[in-house]
Every structure is written in C-alpha cells, then in structure tokens.
Design an enzyme around this catalytic site. Structure first.
Site, PDB file in Angstrom:
ATOM      1  N   HIS A 215      28.691  67.386  36.714  1.00 37.29           N
ATOM      2  CA  HIS A 215      29.293  68.546  36.573  1.00 37.29           C
ATOM      3  C   HIS A 215      28.535  69.987  36.355  1.00 37.29           C
ATOM      4  O   HIS A 215      29.225  70.705  35.230  1.00 37.29           O
ATOM      5  CB  HIS A 215      30.935  68.195  36.192  1.00 37.29           C
ATOM      6  CG  HIS A 215      31.249  66.637  36.053  1.00 37.29           C
ATOM      7  ND1 HIS A 215      31.853  65.467  35.771  1.00 37.29           N
ATOM      8  CD2 HIS A 215      31.514  66.204  37.320  1.00 37.29           C
ATOM      9  CE1 HIS A 215      31.991  64.549  36.241  1.00 37.29           C
ATOM     10  NE2 HIS A 215      32.280  64.884  37.177  1.00 37.29           N
TER      11      HIS A 215
ATOM     12  N   ALA B  87      26.149  74.194  54.797  1.00 36.64           N
ATOM     13  CA  ALA B  87      25.182  74.628  55.189  1.00 36.64           C
ATOM     14  C   ALA B  87      25.038  72.935  55.659  1.00 36.64           C
ATOM     15  O   ALA B  87      23.538  72.622  56.282  1.00 36.64           O
ATOM     16  CB  ALA B  87      24.710  74.353  53.913  1.00 36.64           C
TER      17      ALA B  87
END
Length: 510
Positions: free
Chosen positions: A447, A38
C-alpha cells in the site's frame, strides 16, 4: 501529428483512479480520452477468480519492485508487488475494501488538502459503490463497484468476532465503512461481484464502456516522459510493446495515475522534482518540486499463527474478519488493523511451511506508520526501476505498535470464545523476542502512498494542489495513492477509487 494522436485528456495508468477517470470523462461525448496502460489485458482467469491472484505475484502482470535494503529490518530487501495489467493493482490485490477512517480525510484537509474532508469525500465513496447491504446515509447502491461482506462462509469466524466483543469491542457485525471505523469487530468487505468474481477497476469502470467512440485504451504502452512546453504539459512520449516510440498530444490535460511508485518516477523523468537530484542525472529541470518522491508511507503486516482445534476447509480469500483500534496514547485515528483467517488460505498454502495440522492466522497491520521514505530515480533511463526506500520500522514507535498488536492478539486468543478454537500459539511463540521477531518477519501490505502529496502552495513538499494540479506545470495532474498527504487507516484501494471519482467531478465542474 495526425488527429488520431491528439486527445483532450491523456490518462496514464488504468488502475483504480485512472479507470474511474476514463469512465467519467468519456461519458461526455465531446471529450476525446486516451488511456495508456503499460500492462497487458486482464483476460487471465487468475485475475478474475478470487483465489487466483497470488499466482500473479511475480508474473508478467506484476512490476515486482524491490526496495533498497532496509536497515531497520536487518538489511532485508522487500518486494512491493504492483499490478502491471489493465485494472492495475485492483487486478492482483486481495480485494479488501476499506475506505479509511473519517479522521484520515479530516487530517488531509487540516494539512492543506482543502475540499478533502470526510464530509466532502463521502458522496464520492457512495457514488462508486453498489453495496449489497443496501443504501443508507453512508452507503450507495447505484455505483458500478460491487461491494459485499466477506462472501466466503468458511472465512467468517464467530470465534474471532465474539472473542473481540469479550475484550470490549463492538460487534460482531460491525460496519467499519459505516458511522465509525474504530473499536468494532466485523466482516471485511470486498470488491467482489454477485457472481463471486473480482470486481476490478477494469471490470467495473473500463470494460463496460469500451465501445465509446471517444475513448481509446492502449495496452502495453509505457510512458517515458511528459512533454512540457512553456510551462504547460502538451502530451507524452511512450514506448509500445514493439519498442517503437510514440507521441500523443493532450489539448486539455495529462493526468498521471500510475501509482505511488511509478507516478513520482515519471514526474522525475520529465524534469519535475528536486532540482539537484535531476541535474545530477543530466535531466533538465522543468519544475523544482522538492517533494516529488518524498513522504513515502506503506502499511506493514506481521503474520501470527496459532494451532486450531477445529479443522476447516481451505478458503479462497486471504482473510475475512477485522477490527480496527488505536494502540498509541492520545487522540487520533486507528493505527492498527487486525485481520483474522480461521483456516489456511488456499492461495497461500503452497508458500507456507508444513504446520503439522490445522492452523489459523492473525494478521496485525500497521496502518499509521511514523516511518517515512522516498522514491528516487536510479538513472535517467526509463527502463530502470526506481530506488524505493520506505525506511520500514525506522521509527521505534512503529515497532512498539506491532509489539502492542502481538499483545492484543494474545489477549483475544485467551478469551473464552476463542479458546474453543485455539490450540496454542505457533508463531512467534511464547517468550519470543518480539522486536526481533517484528524486524525479521514484518513485510509490506503493498500500500505505498504519499509520494506526490496534496498540499497548500506554502507547503514546500506539496506536489499537487487540492485540485490535484501539479505545482509549477499547467495542464498536468496526478490522481492515485501518491497524492495522499497521509496514508489511510486501512487498505488503500477504496480511497484510490474515490480520488478518481472526485477528480473527475472537479474537472467536469470546471
């Protein structure tokens, strides 16, 4: 549909796992491989300069994903930066390379991820890396990914490393990616190449093979739906940079490697997820998988700042020294990673307050959160960001781990060696309300993991099997941090590279 729109494998996302998969699968000349990313090109110099990445946060190369207001953090909204660029988050991260604890992977196997024990994943970690410390039973030197101990001399801190040994930690040259991760202090390892530039998923695994005739990489293409016919993934629908809709067919498999926030979003948009949630948004149910988007885990960081007696140059990296330990009682993997920066990192200087002189930064990181959250769709419109609720600090145990982290920092700062550097604690400051400080100052380490977890067929919340095949849909796999049953004890990128490597081996072995 012309032949140029048909491939054997379609990989969605050019991040750590996706780039490794593209490299390994396209090495078989008979396989036609398409990578859909993307984001745009990584030709921005800020991507490749080790100190440039902070300037990319909040830019067009970042998805800039907000959480919902976090109840246990005073209602704060936290931004989770995720790479929207070829290389994914490996192009905008701080480049720290931590495999995780061997016990993390053994726990995965015990939870139903058969074949993912530490002994079974170690060969893939070794295959990936070109470790400057040399080859051994635990490190490889033949891989494409350059790994080196902290390359910034200013960042290396004998005050921290020797201070830790005075507290009883092994060191000061501890290899936490070696035989044992915990209870040692050493230099952080980074994915930085021999020229001192970022070694990203793209520079290591994708750009060197760009000329392969059987590999197609398309940038600026956002996949909006996985087509499923008669229970099998047949291809994808996507929107290109011009807003035009395109469809690509996959004769073998579609592999979703869009990350722990975007991968569950795409599955949900495609009708794979909790049936009740999908129906409420008018999405036809393809496979009722209650676990899609659940089990969200993320690491939290808590900056602590001390005055420094020793002026030092600014550094290009964010940190360079580390120890791993466990604060909770009983057996288990480390729940705390402690990073240390002996000066102010140049990338952060513009956003830090004036500290009135030299300073140094401890960064305790909660790496085994007990709090878990979820990712849900805001609507059936692919353009809408997902609803992300990590439930940060919802579990009191997480607050207590960070309280103990502050106490550990203060103990280390009081060691004879560190006292030569320390000019006193600035933040939070002696006498501070530690739980209040933690709830107001802790933030993401970017994360996210666990939202499409590996598990046995009997696990209702498992999304993929140990071969990363999505339950209930043939020809569809997921490969990224979302498949982690539990988040690793340390920065997650190393394990994401490994996941791509292991899946490629499984596919080619089949």
């Amino acid at each position: 549909m012309n032949s140029q729109s048909t491939f054997d494998y379609i990989i969605i996302g050019a991040g750590a796992s996706g780039c490794v998969l593209a490299n390994r699968l396209s090495a078989q000349g008979s396989l036609r491989v398409l990578v859909l990313e993307a984001g745009a090109s990584d030709n921005d110099p800020a991507v490749h300069q080790p100190g440039g990445f902070v300037s990319l946060w909040g830019s067009a190369k970042d998805w800039v994903l907000p959480t919902t207001p976090q109840e246990s953090m005073g209602g704060r909204v936290v931004t989770i930066n995720q790479g929207k660029v070829v290389g994914g988050s490996t192009s905008i991260n701080a480049m720290m390379y931590v495999r995780g604890n061997p016990g993390n992977f053994d726990e995965w196997a015990a939870l139903g991820a058969e074949g993912w024990s530490y002994e079974e994943v170690l060969p893939y970690f070794k295959k990936l890396e070109n470790y400057e410390g040399g080859a051994s039973d635990l490190h490889g030197t033949d891989g494409e990914l350059s790994i080196r101990d902290c390359p910034d001399d200013v960042m290396r801190s004998e005050h921290f490393l020797k201070g830790a040994t005075e507290l009883g930690y092994d060191g000061p040259n501890w290899d936490y990616n070696g035989a044992r991760q915990e209870n040692g202090s050493g230099l952080l390892q980074f994915h930085i190449d021999a020229n001192g530039e970022r070694a990203s998923a793209a520079t290591a695994f994708l750009h060197p093979i760009a000329s392969r005739p059987n590999l197609s990489v398309q940038l600026g293409v956002q996949v909006t739906k996985i087509n499923v016919e008669n229970g099998r993934a047949t291809g994808v629908v996507c929107t290109d940079a011009a807003g035009e809709t395109q469809t690509f067919l996959a004769e073998k498999e579609v592999i979703v490697s869009a990350g722990a926030l975007a991968s569950p979003k795409l599955l949900l948009l495609s009708g794979i997820g909790p049936a009740q949630d999908l129906t409420s948004l008018g999405i036809s149910v393809v496979a009722d998988r209650p676990g899609v988007g659940k089990n969200l885990q993320d690491h939290l960081q808590l900056p602590m700042i001390f005055r420094s007696k020793i002026p030092m140059d600014m550094t290009t990296l964010l940190t360079g020294n580390v120890l791993f330990t466990r604060t909770r009682s009983g057996e288990g993997v480390p729940d705390l990673q402690l990073n240390f920066t002996p000066s102010i990192p140049a990338p952060l200087a513009p956003v830090l307050p004036d500290l009135g002189g030299p300073a140094c930064i401890f960064l305790p990181i909660l790496v085994q959160p007990e709090s878990k959250g979820e990712v849900k769709l805001a609507s059936a419109n692919p353009a809408d960001a997902p609803l992300i609720n990590p439930n940060y600090l919802q579990e009191e145990a997480d607050v207590q781990t960070l309280v103990k982290a502050v106490e550990l920092v203060r103990s280390l700062a009081a060691t004879p060696t560190f006292q030569k550097l320390s000019g006193g604690e600035l933040m939070p400051g002696e006498g501070a309300d530690l739980p209040g400080f933690i709830r107001s100052q802790a933030s993401t380490l970017w994360h996210p993991a666990g939202t499409c977890k590996i598990g046995a067929a009997t696990d209702e919340l498992a999304v993929v099997d140990p071969q990363l095949r999505v339950y209930g849909v043939e020809g569809l796999r997921v490969a990224d941090a979302s498949v982690m049953p539990t988040v690793t004890s340390g920065n997650t990128v190393a394990a994401c590279f490994m996941i791509g490597e292991k899946l490629a081996d499984m596919i080619l072995s089949e």
